[in-house]
Write a protein that holds these residues in place. Structure first.
Motif, PDB file in Angstrom:
ATOM      1  N   PHE A  91     -45.451 -18.268   9.911  1.00 14.43           N
ATOM      2  CA  PHE A  91     -45.381 -19.558  10.594  1.00 14.43           C
ATOM      3  C   PHE A  91     -46.736 -20.242  10.447  1.00 14.43           C
ATOM      4  N   GLU A  92     -46.791 -21.204   9.528  1.00 17.03           N
ATOM      5  CA  GLU A  92     -48.093 -21.790   9.187  1.00 17.03           C
ATOM      6  C   GLU A  92     -48.339 -23.100   9.941  1.00 17.03           C
ATOM      7  N   VAL A  93     -49.592 -23.279  10.341  1.00 12.94           N
ATOM      8  CA  VAL A  93     -50.029 -24.523  10.982  1.00 12.94           C
ATOM      9  C   VAL A  93     -51.136 -25.114  10.110  1.00 12.94           C
ATOM     10  N   GLU A 149     -54.844 -37.594  17.077  1.00 13.55           N
ATOM     11  CA  GLU A 149     -53.507 -37.569  16.438  1.00 13.55           C
ATOM     12  C   GLU A 149     -53.252 -36.223  15.763  1.00 13.55           C
ATOM     13  N   ASN A 150     -54.292 -35.707  15.085  1.00 12.46           N
ATOM     14  CA  ASN A 150     -54.129 -34.427  14.387  1.00 12.46           C
ATOM     15  C   ASN A 150     -53.939 -33.263  15.365  1.00 12.46           C
ATOM     16  N   VAL A 151     -54.619 -33.334  16.515  1.00 13.38           N
ATOM     17  CA  VAL A 151     -54.438 -32.286  17.536  1.00 13.38           C
ATOM     18  C   VAL A 151     -52.993 -32.322  18.035  1.00 13.38           C
ATOM     19  N   LYS A 152     -52.460 -33.538  18.226  1.00 14.59           N
ATOM     20  CA  LYS A 152     -51.058 -33.664  18.682  1.00 14.59           C
ATOM     21  C   LYS A 152     -50.101 -33.027  17.675  1.00 14.59           C
ATOM     22  N   LYS A 153     -50.408 -33.202  16.372  1.00 17.69           N
ATOM     23  CA  LYS A 153     -49.554 -32.599  15.329  1.00 17.69           C
ATOM     24  C   LYS A 153     -49.569 -31.076  15.418  1.00 17.69           C
ATOM     25  N   VAL A 154     -50.761 -30.512  15.677  1.00 21.22           N
ATOM     26  CA  VAL A 154     -50.878 -29.046  15.798  1.00 21.22           C
ATOM     27  C   VAL A 154     -50.056 -28.563  16.990  1.00 21.22           C
ATOM     28  N   VAL A 155     -50.181 -29.265  18.128  1.00 23.91           N
ATOM     29  CA  VAL A 155     -49.435 -28.901  19.343  1.00 23.91           C
ATOM     30  C   VAL A 155     -47.937 -28.970  19.070  1.00 23.91           C
ATOM     31  N   LYS A 156     -47.498 -30.044  18.415  1.00 22.75           N
ATOM     32  CA  LYS A 156     -46.080 -30.235  18.107  1.00 22.75           C
ATOM     33  C   LYS A 156     -45.571 -29.100  17.211  1.00 22.75           C
ATOM     34  N   ARG A 157     -46.378 -28.760  16.193  1.00 25.79           N
ATOM     35  CA  ARG A 157     -45.993 -27.700  15.255  1.00 25.79           C
ATOM     36  C   ARG A 157     -45.881 -26.353  15.989  1.00 25.79           C
ATOM     37  N   LEU A 158     -46.829 -26.051  16.859  1.00 21.66           N
ATOM     38  CA  LEU A 158     -46.780 -24.785  17.606  1.00 21.66           C
ATOM     39  C   LEU A 158     -45.525 -24.711  18.473  1.00 21.66           C
ATOM     40  N   LYS A 159     -45.127 -25.861  19.028  1.00 27.10           N
ATOM     41  CA  LYS A 159     -43.963 -25.875  19.929  1.00 27.10           C
ATOM     42  C   LYS A 159     -42.643 -25.751  19.162  1.00 27.10           C
ATOM     43  N   GLN A 160     -42.708 -25.953  17.828  1.00 24.86           N
ATOM     44  CA  GLN A 160     -41.486 -25.789  17.014  1.00 24.86           C
ATOM     45  C   GLN A 160     -41.184 -24.316  16.748  1.00 24.86           C
ATOM     46  N   ARG A 161     -42.135 -23.457  17.017  1.00 22.99           N
ATOM     47  CA  ARG A 161     -42.001 -22.048  16.650  1.00 22.99           C
ATOM     48  C   ARG A 161     -41.032 -21.323  17.569  1.00 22.99           C
ATOM     49  N   ASN A 162     -40.180 -20.525  16.957  1.00 22.61           N
ATOM     50  CA  ASN A 162     -39.293 -19.644  17.707  1.00 22.61           C
ATOM     51  C   ASN A 162     -39.875 -18.226  17.611  1.00 22.61           C
ATOM     52  N   PRO A 163     -40.521 -17.717  18.673  1.00 18.28           N
ATOM     53  CA  PRO A 163     -41.217 -16.424  18.588  1.00 18.28           C
ATOM     54  C   PRO A 163     -40.314 -15.288  18.120  1.00 18.28           C
ATOM     55  N   ALA A 164     -39.024 -15.381  18.428  1.00 24.00           N
ATOM     56  CA  ALA A 164     -38.108 -14.288  18.077  1.00 24.00           C
ATOM     57  C   ALA A 164     -37.934 -14.147  16.567  1.00 24.00           C
ATOM     58  N   LYS A 165     -37.940 -15.264  15.836  1.00 18.77           N
ATOM     59  CA  LYS A 165     -37.679 -15.121  14.401  1.00 18.77           C
ATOM     60  C   LYS A 165     -38.773 -15.676  13.484  1.00 18.77           C
ATOM     61  N   ALA A 202     -51.957 -20.773  22.512  1.00 19.13           N
ATOM     62  CA  ALA A 202     -50.663 -20.385  21.944  1.00 19.13           C
ATOM     63  C   ALA A 202     -49.503 -21.227  22.479  1.00 19.13           C
ATOM     64  N   ASP A 203     -49.604 -21.638  23.758  1.00 18.89           N
ATOM     65  CA  ASP A 203     -48.499 -22.408  24.354  1.00 18.89           C
ATOM     66  C   ASP A 203     -48.636 -23.911  24.116  1.00 18.89           C
ATOM     67  N   GLY A 204     -49.655 -24.304  23.293  1.00 17.81           N
ATOM     68  CA  GLY A 204     -49.804 -25.724  22.973  1.00 17.81           C
ATOM     69  C   GLY A 204     -50.746 -26.469  23.903  1.00 17.81           C
ATOM     70  N   ARG A 205     -51.269 -25.795  24.913  1.00 17.17           N
ATOM     71  CA  ARG A 205     -52.253 -26.460  25.781  1.00 17.17           C
ATOM     72  C   ARG A 205     -53.549 -26.674  25.011  1.00 17.17           C
ATOM     73  N   VAL A 206     -54.197 -27.835  25.261  1.00 13.80           N
ATOM     74  CA  VAL A 206     -55.499 -28.101  24.640  1.00 13.80           C
ATOM     75  C   VAL A 206     -56.541 -27.993  25.743  1.00 13.80           C
ATOM     76  N   ALA A 261     -52.172 -15.068  23.592  1.00 13.05           N
ATOM     77  CA  ALA A 261     -52.373 -14.895  22.139  1.00 13.05           C
ATOM     78  C   ALA A 261     -51.590 -13.708  21.586  1.00 13.05           C
ATOM     79  N   VAL A 262     -51.348 -12.691  22.434  1.00 14.53           N
ATOM     80  CA  VAL A 262     -50.587 -11.511  21.979  1.00 14.53           C
ATOM     81  C   VAL A 262     -49.159 -11.962  21.665  1.00 14.53           C
ATOM     82  N   GLY A 263     -48.678 -11.591  20.486  1.00 12.28           N
ATOM     83  CA  GLY A 263     -47.335 -12.005  20.093  1.00 12.28           C
ATOM     84  C   GLY A 263     -47.322 -13.355  19.395  1.00 12.28           C
ATOM     85  N   THR A 264     -48.442 -14.070  19.410  1.00 10.94           N
ATOM     86  CA  THR A 264     -48.545 -15.358  18.695  1.00 10.94           C
ATOM     87  C   THR A 264     -49.532 -15.246  17.540  1.00 10.94           C
ATOM     88  N   PHE A 265     -50.749 -14.797  17.831  1.00 16.48           N
ATOM     89  CA  PHE A 265     -51.769 -14.623  16.797  1.00 16.48           C
ATOM     90  C   PHE A 265     -51.997 -13.127  16.553  1.00 16.48           C
TER      91      PHE A 265
END
Length: 569
Positions: A109-111, A66-82, A193-197, A528-532
């Motif tokens: 952008f915190e996870v 469940e916690n991994v799903k939350k991390v994936v969901k949070r990462l997918k909420q991110r708008n890289p542009a802003k 970075a793209d939410g894949r586990v 990872a470039v542009g994300t981390f």
């Protein structure tokens, strides 16, 4: 070279100021604020661990998913542009490392990974412990040692976490057999970075990622669990304390001889102790310690001495070991788990600087149970002025050097830093089929040096933690310059500096010390470039603005490769 031949530079006296006064009386804040809060903190963590242990493995696994799903969901909420770059929501001062974790200010952008603190499984058939990244060493040894099992490498301080030891660096007295902490991991579960586990192992389709994770500081993805190797252990450690007197080269050779057979039979368990460490107390005195696991029956035999070093009122371990210099060689039996965490209560010898009287019998007896102060709380209460003072007047560094260069490194450290005691702990650096961020010297196996084998070069961690001699004598000392010279020495001698320390490395020199090839390949391949943030920027000293980091990341995206300046070997 005789000891007297090592010229220590003459330094002028230093004028004292208000900061010296604040540092001198910092123990007041430590005793009345830091120790009580630390104790409460540790107790609450302990209760959390106990609660976690009461849950079934099935329940822990369900919560983990469940916690991994939350991390994936949070990462997918991110708008890289802003939204800027991604970082964990852990507060900067909670980290155990000495760096000022200013990179947190540079992206927003915190996870939240704070729920990942469970041991998910102890598999006695595969001899694997599956742990989440915030599981600490105290927690895992409390569960495994009663089962006569242990991680192959249990880093000495209770507070160190699985995630920190993998993404950073972890060593222990058994590393001369098993390598660094990350060498004992057989699989990583990573959120990309793209939410894949993905599950990365040594020989599956993510083997490049598997080899790139150690030392990457969490800049390739979020580690959410790891499968770590277990070994069988016994109830006690039979520890031999052997005093050594001579010059620094003599001390270095005695240390090498304590665990490295001269006939080169390094992988023979009959000839090599289970545990090794040496403490150098002065330029002419050291105590070499070697340990072997022993059964309860052996420890309790008539005439054998059992020493439970874990009790709060016991002498600090490094001071206890030092008595061998007067007593001569002696042997005792220490309960295994207490031996693993022997340096926790006094933080090696840093406790002496933080609380100058904490090693006295009356303090140990009355207040020893409050020790140690939590490193993260010490950092939180020191303020910027004191932190900068420590960067200049205090050394907390580890030099990882090839075993045959330990004598040279000790002479260098004496000349430039003059810090005692010094901690020596050996570790294998494996020759891998793929070049990782740290590698043995090319062609090391042809030299057949003491400690080396065909598949691993023996290295040593030289732990330099304390106020340098010049500072203790009230002389001028430039801490940043000393670290700069140390880093140059390491680069020239194929050595490494763990990234938890305060570094003075420029980006060019960082990539002279570490190999960028595989890391940069994985940064691009796994998005990872542009994300981390890049590992250099994460390790870099000082404040980083969001603009500076974004520009650096943009430059990475635009160039096909990073400039790597390889040293001449």
């Amino acid at each position: 070279m005789a000891m007297s031949d090592i010229e220590v530079p003459l330094r002028p006296k230093r004028k004292k100021g208000l900061v010296d006064f604040l540092v001198q009386f910092r123990w007041i804040i430590v005793i009345f604020v830091v120790l009580p809060i630390s104790f409460t903190f540790y107790f609450l963590i302990y209760l959390g661990d106990v609660r976690s242990e009461m849950k079934s493995y099935k329940r822990r696994q369900k919560e983990h998913d469940e916690n991994v799903k939350k991390v994936v969901k949070r990462l997918k909420q991110r708008n890289p542009a802003k939204d800027g770059l991604v970082c964990t929501a852990r507060k900067p001062w909670i980290a155990v490392g000495m760096r000022n974790v200013d990179y947190k200010r540079a992206r927003h952008f915190e996870v939240d990974l704070s729920a990942f603190r469970n041991i998910l499984e102890i598999d006695t058939e595969r001899m694997i412990a599956r742990c989440e990244p915030l599981v600490n060493m105290g927690q895992i040894s409390r569960v495994t040692v009663p089962m006569n099992l242990s991680l192959a490498v249990v880093a000495e301080l209770d507070d160190l976490t699985v995630g920190g030891l993998i993404n950073g660096y972890g060593i222990e007295g058994s590393s001369h057999k098993y390598g660094l902490f990350s060498d004992t991991v057989v699989a990583y579960e990573i959120v990309l970075a793209d939410g894949r586990v993905v599950r990365a192992t040594r020989d599956n389709e993510y083997s490049d990622l598997f080899h790139a994770i150690p030392w990457s500081q969490g800049t390739l993805g979020f580690l959410v669990s790891a499968e770590i190797r277990l070994i069988p252990v016994k109830e006690f450690m039979r520890l031999t304390y052997k005093p050594v007197v001579g010059n620094l080269k003599d001390l270095a050779q005695a240390y090498v001889d304590s665990f490295a057979p001269r006939d080169g039979d390094q992988d023979n368990d009959e000839k090599v102790p289970d545990f090794v460490e040496t403490m150098i107390y002065s330029p002419t005195e050291a105590v070499c310690m070697t340990g072997n696991y022993a059964s309860k029956e052996e420890a309790k035999r008539k005439g054998n001495k059992i020493n439970s070093v874990g009790w709060w009122f016991k002498p600090w371990f490094y001071q206890h070991a030092q008595t061998a210099l007067k007593r001569g060689e002696f042997v005792e039996y220490i309960p295994t788990r207490e031996y693993y965490h022997r340096h926790t209560r006094c933080l090696y010898w840093e406790g002496k600087l933080i609380l100058p009287f904490a090693d006295q019998w009356w303090f140990r007896f009355l207040f020893g149970w409050l020790m140690p102060p939590k490193v993260s709380l010490l950092k939180a209460t020191q303020g910027e002025v004191i932190r900068n003072y420590y960067h200049e007047m205090h050394v907390i560094q580890d030099m990882l050097v090839p075993l045959y260069k330990v004598g040279d490194a000790l002479e260098w450290a004496h000349r430039d830093m003059e810090v005692y005691p010094i901690w020596l702990c050996p570790h294998k650096l494996f020759k891998l089929p793929i070049k990782t961020m740290i590698n043995p010297e090319p062609g090391f196996e042809l030299h057949r040096r003491q400690g080396d084998t065909q598949n691993a070069q023996m290295y040593t961690d030289i732990g330099i933690y304390y106020a340098p001699g010049p500072v203790l004598r009230g002389e001028v000392f430039d801490g940043a310059e000393a670290v700069r010279r140390m880093e140059e020495w390491l680069i020239e001698n194929h050595g490494y500096q763990p990234q938890y320390t305060v570094t003075e490395l420029s980006e060019k020199n960082f990539w002279r010390m570490f190999d960028a090839g595989l890391y940069e390949h994985c940064r691009k391949k796994y998005g990872a470039v542009g994300t981390f943030m890049s590992v250099y920027y994460k390790s870099k000293k000082g404040r980083k603005t969001e603009k500076e980091v974004q520009e650096a990341e943009q430059a990475h995206l635009e160039t096909a490769h990073v400039e790597v300046d390889q040293p001449d070997y």
